[in-house]
Write a protein that holds these residues in place. Sequence first.
Motif, short mmCIF file in Angstrom:
data_model
loop_
_atom_site.label_atom_id
_atom_site.label_comp_id
_atom_site.label_asym_id
_atom_site.label_seq_id
_atom_site.Cartn_x
_atom_site.Cartn_y
_atom_site.Cartn_z
N LEU A 146 0.81 -1.21 0.00
CA LEU A 146 0.00 0.00 0.00
C LEU A 146 0.86 1.27 0.00
O LEU A 146 0.40 2.32 -0.45
N SER A 147 2.09 1.17 0.49
CA SER A 147 2.95 2.36 0.47
C SER A 147 3.22 2.80 -0.95
O SER A 147 3.27 3.99 -1.26
N ARG A 148 3.41 1.83 -1.87
CA ARG A 148 3.62 2.19 -3.28
C ARG A 148 2.32 2.62 -3.94
O ARG A 148 2.30 3.48 -4.81
N LEU A 149 1.21 2.00 -3.53
CA LEU A 149 -0.08 2.40 -4.10
C LEU A 149 -0.43 3.84 -3.73
O LEU A 149 -1.08 4.55 -4.49
N ASP A 150 0.02 4.25 -2.54
CA ASP A 150 -0.27 5.62 -2.11
C ASP A 150 0.44 6.66 -2.97
O ASP A 150 0.08 7.84 -2.94
N MET A 151 1.44 6.23 -3.72
CA MET A 151 2.16 7.16 -4.59
C MET A 151 1.40 7.45 -5.88
O MET A 151 1.78 8.33 -6.64
N LEU A 152 0.32 6.70 -6.13
CA LEU A 152 -0.46 6.91 -7.34
C LEU A 152 -1.57 7.93 -7.10
O LEU A 152 -2.12 8.00 -6.00
N PRO A 153 -1.95 8.70 -8.11
CA PRO A 153 -3.12 9.57 -7.99
C PRO A 153 -4.39 8.74 -7.79
O PRO A 153 -4.42 7.53 -8.08
N ALA A 154 -5.42 9.38 -7.30
CA ALA A 154 -6.67 8.68 -6.98
C ALA A 154 -7.27 8.02 -8.22
O ALA A 154 -7.75 6.88 -8.16
N GLU A 155 -7.24 8.70 -9.36
CA GLU A 155 -7.83 8.14 -10.57
C GLU A 155 -7.06 6.92 -11.05
O GLU A 155 -7.65 5.95 -11.54
#
Length: 354
Positions: free
Chosen positions: A178-187
């Motif tokens: 999830l730490s890497r997923l948090d680096m993505l924009p919401a869309e």
Amino acid sequence: MSERLPAAQRTALESALTGRGESSLQRDGLALRLAVLSALRALAADGPVLVVADDLQWLDPASAELLGFAARRLGDTQVQMVFAVRTEGQEYDRYLSASPPDTLAFRLSPLSRAQVSGLLDHRGYAGLPRSTVREIHRTSGGNPLFALELGRALAENPTPPRPGEPLPVPTSLRALVLSRLDMLPAEARRTLLVASAGARPTVALLQTAGRENAEAETAQAAELGLLATEPEGPAVRFAHPLISAALYAEAPAQERRAAHAALSTAASDPIERARHLALATTGTDPEVAARLAEAATLARDRGRPRSPPRSDCSPPGTPPATACRARTSAGCRPPRTRSPPGSWTSPGTSRARC
């Protein structure tokens, strides 16, 4: 042991270990390298020495360089080193080239489904249904740590997941991705959520499901190591199944249903469309139930074996006993079937063939 080292080496090593001095690999490079080598030789004089380093890819470069310097110069001393490192692509060759010439290298493949099942049984997570073990193997990607954590989460969950529901991903594993997923924009995260809900997602499927910027967003996710690049096709594949499972488990139920609703119209396979429609629906719905019944019939017909070609000369639809008599009376001889040696039936007899 430190008293066996020369003064310069002892000072450099003690300063590096305690942090009280200003010794560093750049400042006292030769003295520190020789100190590590001399310390290992001094320990080996008293008995065999084993140096173990797990997850070598996370070791700081200075420590890795010191260990490599010593490993290439220990010769026939009673010192053995065992290192484990996670590599991707050309990183394996880089670590191997930095090792001594006599290094034995082993590539560890992911565990098979049977091995995952045995590991779960050995750790006390026995009695899991075969379908659950299959899903644990798929989600873990054959990683033993991930498989055990998923098994533990299932054991601690009083209510097992229903068919079609994702496995409960424990917090310890969610934090890894999830730490890497948090680096993505919401869309972009919503696009990946739709991909995680799909059976065989492609960029075209995501675009049909309403994710207009799917190509750019999946490319961004691939740069972060969340998606694996597929040079041979348009498939969207997660770098590890756990990333997809954690992303789906972390999403609110409303966003999951929205993803399935989009895929229920975008998917080309009628069975997949019915599945997504059911997962997007809350409560009971006769129309959805009818669609599921149709999909179940279609799935059953797909798995039905085809009728073998007739080898007799009786007309189609002839009952077996009648066909047997018809073949004999007409002089037809059906093809032989392999039997144990010495058990061929003689021509004209119909007992074994019928």
